[in-house]
Design a protein around this motif. Structure first.
Motif, PDB file in Angstrom:
ATOM      1  N   MET A   1       0.820  -1.204   0.000  1.00 17.10           N
ATOM      2  CA  MET A   1       0.000   0.000   0.000  1.00 17.10           C
ATOM      3  C   MET A   1       0.856   1.256   0.000  1.00 17.10           C
ATOM      4  O   MET A   1       0.506   2.251  -0.644  1.00 17.10           O
ATOM      5  CB  MET A   1      -0.951  -0.014   1.205  1.00 17.10           C
ATOM      6  N   ILE A   2       1.993   1.228   0.700  1.00 18.19           N
ATOM      7  CA  ILE A   2       2.884   2.380   0.692  1.00 18.19           C
ATOM      8  C   ILE A   2       3.414   2.626  -0.714  1.00 18.19           C
ATOM      9  O   ILE A   2       3.460   3.755  -1.192  1.00 18.19           O
ATOM     10  CB  ILE A   2       4.043   2.172   1.682  1.00 18.19           C
ATOM     11  N   ASP A   3       3.801   1.563  -1.397  1.00 19.76           N
ATOM     12  CA  ASP A   3       4.396   1.716  -2.713  1.00 19.76           C
ATOM     13  C   ASP A   3       3.370   1.867  -3.817  1.00 19.76           C
ATOM     14  O   ASP A   3       3.715   1.820  -5.000  1.00 19.76           O
ATOM     15  CB  ASP A   3       5.326   0.538  -2.998  1.00 19.76           C
ATOM     16  N   SER A   4       2.114   2.054  -3.435  1.00 16.01           N
ATOM     17  CA  SER A   4       1.104   2.439  -4.406  1.00 16.01           C
ATOM     18  C   SER A   4       1.066   3.945  -4.606  1.00 16.01           C
ATOM     19  O   SER A   4       0.267   4.430  -5.410  1.00 16.01           O
ATOM     20  CB  SER A   4      -0.270   1.940  -3.940  1.00 16.01           C
ATOM     21  N   GLN A   5       1.927   4.675  -3.912  1.00 19.72           N
ATOM     22  CA  GLN A   5       1.889   6.135  -3.984  1.00 19.72           C
ATOM     23  C   GLN A   5       2.125   6.707  -5.379  1.00 19.72           C
ATOM     24  O   GLN A   5       1.708   7.839  -5.635  1.00 19.72           O
ATOM     25  CB  GLN A   5       2.870   6.746  -2.987  1.00 19.72           C
ATOM     26  N   PRO A   6       2.757   5.995  -6.365  1.00 22.52           N
ATOM     27  CA  PRO A   6       2.799   6.562  -7.716  1.00 22.52           C
ATOM     28  C   PRO A   6       1.434   6.872  -8.301  1.00 22.52           C
ATOM     29  O   PRO A   6       1.319   7.717  -9.195  1.00 22.52           O
ATOM     30  CB  PRO A   6       3.521   5.477  -8.524  1.00 22.52           C
ATOM     31  N   LEU A   7       0.378   6.203  -7.823  1.00 24.95           N
ATOM     32  CA  LEU A   7      -0.973   6.530  -8.280  1.00 24.95           C
ATOM     33  C   LEU A   7      -1.324   7.974  -7.919  1.00 24.95           C
ATOM     34  O   LEU A   7      -1.824   8.736  -8.750  1.00 24.95           O
ATOM     35  CB  LEU A   7      -1.987   5.573  -7.662  1.00 24.95           C
ATOM     36  N   ALA A   8      -1.059   8.338  -6.671  1.00 23.91           N
ATOM     37  CA  ALA A   8      -1.338   9.702  -6.237  1.00 23.91           C
ATOM     38  C   ALA A   8      -0.366  10.686  -6.870  1.00 23.91           C
ATOM     39  O   ALA A   8      -0.744  11.819  -7.202  1.00 23.91           O
ATOM     40  CB  ALA A   8      -1.278   9.802  -4.710  1.00 23.91           C
ATOM     41  N   VAL A   9       0.892  10.281  -7.048  1.00 23.57           N
ATOM     42  CA  VAL A   9       1.880  11.155  -7.690  1.00 23.57           C
ATOM     43  C   VAL A   9       1.447  11.502  -9.112  1.00 23.57           C
ATOM     44  O   VAL A   9       1.573  12.647  -9.566  1.00 23.57           O
ATOM     45  CB  VAL A   9       3.272  10.497  -7.698  1.00 23.57           C
ATOM     46  N   ALA A  10       0.918  10.517  -9.841  1.00 25.73           N
ATOM     47  CA  ALA A  10       0.479  10.760 -11.212  1.00 25.73           C
ATOM     48  C   ALA A  10      -0.643  11.785 -11.258  1.00 25.73           C
ATOM     49  O   ALA A  10      -0.638  12.697 -12.102  1.00 25.73           O
ATOM     50  CB  ALA A  10       0.036   9.446 -11.853  1.00 25.73           C
ATOM     51  N   LEU A  11      -1.603  11.672 -10.347  1.00 21.41           N
ATOM     52  CA  LEU A  11      -2.704  12.633 -10.325  1.00 21.41           C
ATOM     53  C   LEU A  11      -2.234  14.026  -9.931  1.00 21.41           C
ATOM     54  O   LEU A  11      -2.647  15.037 -10.520  1.00 21.41           O
ATOM     55  CB  LEU A  11      -3.797  12.145  -9.368  1.00 21.41           C
ATOM     56  N   LEU A  12      -1.358  14.105  -8.915  1.00 22.78           N
ATOM     57  CA  LEU A  12      -0.840  15.403  -8.494  1.00 22.78           C
ATOM     58  C   LEU A  12       0.003  16.039  -9.590  1.00 22.78           C
ATOM     59  O   LEU A  12      -0.056  17.253  -9.809  1.00 22.78           O
ATOM     60  CB  LEU A  12      -0.013  15.238  -7.212  1.00 22.78           C
ATOM     61  N   SER A  13       0.805  15.235 -10.287  1.00 26.47           N
ATOM     62  CA  SER A  13       1.631  15.769 -11.371  1.00 26.47           C
ATOM     63  C   SER A  13       0.775  16.251 -12.531  1.00 26.47           C
ATOM     64  O   SER A  13       1.088  17.258 -13.177  1.00 26.47           O
ATOM     65  CB  SER A  13       2.618  14.698 -11.858  1.00 26.47           C
ATOM     66  N   LEU A  14      -0.317  15.542 -12.815  1.00 27.03           N
ATOM     67  CA  LEU A  14      -1.235  15.992 -13.867  1.00 27.03           C
ATOM     68  C   LEU A  14      -1.877  17.320 -13.506  1.00 27.03           C
ATOM     69  O   LEU A  14      -2.030  18.210 -14.354  1.00 27.03           O
ATOM     70  CB  LEU A  14      -2.307  14.919 -14.085  1.00 27.03           C
ATOM     71  N   TRP A  15      -2.218  17.479 -12.231  1.00 24.69           N
ATOM     72  CA  TRP A  15      -2.886  18.696 -11.790  1.00 24.69           C
ATOM     73  C   TRP A  15      -1.909  19.867 -11.677  1.00 24.69           C
ATOM     74  O   TRP A  15      -2.203  20.981 -12.120  1.00 24.69           O
ATOM     75  CB  TRP A  15      -3.570  18.417 -10.444  1.00 24.69           C
ATOM     76  N   LEU A  16      -0.741  19.634 -11.091  1.00 22.63           N
ATOM     77  CA  LEU A  16       0.197  20.722 -10.822  1.00 22.63           C
ATOM     78  C   LEU A  16       1.117  21.026 -12.002  1.00 22.63           C
ATOM     79  O   LEU A  16       1.377  22.191 -12.308  1.00 22.63           O
ATOM     80  CB  LEU A  16       1.048  20.392  -9.590  1.00 22.63           C
ATOM     81  N   PHE A  17       1.618  19.986 -12.658  1.00 22.30           N
ATOM     82  CA  PHE A  17       2.641  20.171 -13.684  1.00 22.30           C
ATOM     83  C   PHE A  17       2.173  19.809 -15.085  1.00 22.30           C
ATOM     84  O   PHE A  17       2.968  19.834 -16.021  1.00 22.30           O
ATOM     85  CB  PHE A  17       3.886  19.338 -13.338  1.00 22.30           C
ATOM     86  N   LYS A  18       0.880  19.444 -15.230  1.00 18.97           N
ATOM     87  CA  LYS A  18       0.307  19.095 -16.538  1.00 18.97           C
ATOM     88  C   LYS A  18       1.097  17.981 -17.222  1.00 18.97           C
ATOM     89  O   LYS A  18       1.267  17.994 -18.449  1.00 18.97           O
ATOM     90  CB  LYS A  18       0.262  20.335 -17.445  1.00 18.97           C
ATOM     91  N   GLU A  19       1.574  17.020 -16.438  1.00 15.70           N
ATOM     92  CA  GLU A  19       2.322  15.918 -17.027  1.00 15.70           C
ATOM     93  C   GLU A  19       1.384  14.958 -17.758  1.00 15.70           C
ATOM     94  O   GLU A  19       0.265  14.719 -17.335  1.00 15.70           O
ATOM     95  CB  GLU A  19       3.102  15.162 -15.948  1.00 15.70           C
ATOM     96  N   HIS A  20       1.878  14.387 -18.853  1.00 12.71           N
ATOM     97  CA  HIS A  20       1.084  13.495 -19.682  1.00 12.71           C
ATOM     98  C   HIS A  20       0.988  12.122 -19.018  1.00 12.71           C
ATOM     99  O   HIS A  20       1.991  11.562 -18.587  1.00 12.71           O
ATOM    100  CB  HIS A  20       1.735  13.363 -21.065  1.00 12.71           C
ATOM    101  N   ILE A  21      -0.241  11.606 -18.942  1.00 16.22           N
ATOM    102  CA  ILE A  21      -0.447  10.283 -18.368  1.00 16.22           C
ATOM    103  C   ILE A  21      -0.611   9.243 -19.468  1.00 16.22           C
ATOM    104  O   ILE A  21       0.027   8.204 -19.436  1.00 16.22           O
ATOM    105  CB  ILE A  21      -1.659  10.274 -17.419  1.00 16.22           C
TER     106      ILE A  21
END
Length: 341
Positions: free
Chosen positions: A106-126
């Protein structure tokens, strides 16, 4: 810059590359074995503060600059409270209520949240593969963290969701682990802002010390008998989690992150829960249910897809272009007047 391991024949290079994830996974098992003889917040502080001191000593030996501006210290304090105090606090408290392998997944599932935050803050392509990974991740986390009665209810088994179910969820270690993963994800995003004003190695050391002090402060007020019941083997396990699972693991991770491709490096994160599950089974005899194993499997696939989405897209694009060129070449040969029957 990329870590050129494809042409390397030295096995040590591969061992060093996977070492942080091995150390993080095994440190989870070591902490689980000690938690029955100490308190969670005290243990979290032990893992942070001495490791931060070690990193600062190494940073000073390397000649890294000390943060000087007030903006640098402000970002380090924010980084410390989120990635240090909240992350390690939720992790330690959640570890009391769940097992090391499940907690690591569960701890190492954090890339899921990182992807959403990066999309919102940095407009990174998913991309397609990234969204597919997010969907599988949400499904996997639900199978891991939600009570089985809820899952059976969704499958029309007749089980209803009651207020007691909600109370059980908020008292469960799985929810605390999800909050820890979210804190780690926010901390991963914050490091971009911290590095604008401070050296990342120095910031890492200071954020461990600053983030660990509130944990010890809260522990001194709310907890008791923090170290009286710790035996020699427990101190050895704590030392392993502190030196290897924190200081060395983070040091190696930031070394490769500063000299290689971060996406390729972070794709190895899925190894951490694998190591934790293996050593949790060997040393702690931990067993997961079939539903949780399915959630673990989907979560690992999702993490891999999210971290490798760009490479998978490039491979598919290359195959498509190659097939198109082959078709065009065949068409040209068929229409050419010089073609010999």
């Amino acid at each position: 810059m990329q870590v050129q391991l494809s042409g390397s024949k030295n096995p040590l290079a591969y061992l060093l590359l996977i070492a942080p994830f091995f150390l993080w996974g095994t440190a989870m098992v070591a902490m689980k074995g000690v938690i029955s003889h100490t308190t969670p917040l005290f243990m979290a502080g032990v893992r942070l503060i001495p490791a931060g001191v070690l990193i600062l000593m190494v940073a000073a030996f390397m000649g890294k600059p000390v943060p000087k501006s007030w903006l640098a210290w402000l970002w380090i304090i924010i980084f410390a409270l989120v990635d240090g105090t909240l992350f390690q606090g939720f992790l330690a408290e959640g570890l009391v209520r769940t097992n090391a392998g499940l907690g690591s997944v569960m701890i190492d599932s954090q890339p899921l949240a990182v992807a959403l935050l990066s999309l919102w803050l940095f407009k990174e392509h998913i991309g397609l593969w990234g969204w597919l990974g997010l969907g599988l991740g949400i499904t996997g986390i639900s199978l891991i963290g939600l009570p089985e009665e809820w899952i059976f209810h969704l499958l029309d088994s007749g089980v209803t969701i009651t207020t007691d179910n909600w109370q059980d969820l908020f008292n469960s270690g799985e929810l605390l682990m999800l909050l820890a993963a979210l804190s780690m994800a926010v901390g991963t995003v914050l490091i971009r802002f911290v590095c604008q004003y401070a050296d990342p190695v120095m910031a890492t050391g200071w954020h461990m010390i600053i983030g660990g002090l509130p944990l010890w402060g809260i522990s001194s007020v709310l907890e008791g008998q923090q170290w009286q019941n710790i035996v020699l083997s427990d101190w050895i396990a704590l030392s392993y989690a502190t030196v290897f699972g924190s200081a060395i693991a983070y040091g190696l991770f930031f070394y490769f992150a500063s000299s290689g491709n971060l996406t390729s490096l972070s794709s190895l994160t899925f190894l951490t829960p694998v190591f934790a599950l293996i050593f949790g089974y060997i040393f702690l005899s931990e067993v997961l249910t079939i539903i949780q194993w399915l959630g673990v499997f989907l979560t690992l696939i999702s993490i891999y897809l999210i971290n490798q989405r760009e490479n998978i897209g490039v491979k598919n694009q290359t195959i498509t272009i190659t097939e198109t060129n082959t078709t065009e070449e065949s068409l040209v040969l068929e229409l050419s007047p010089k073609k010999v029957p």
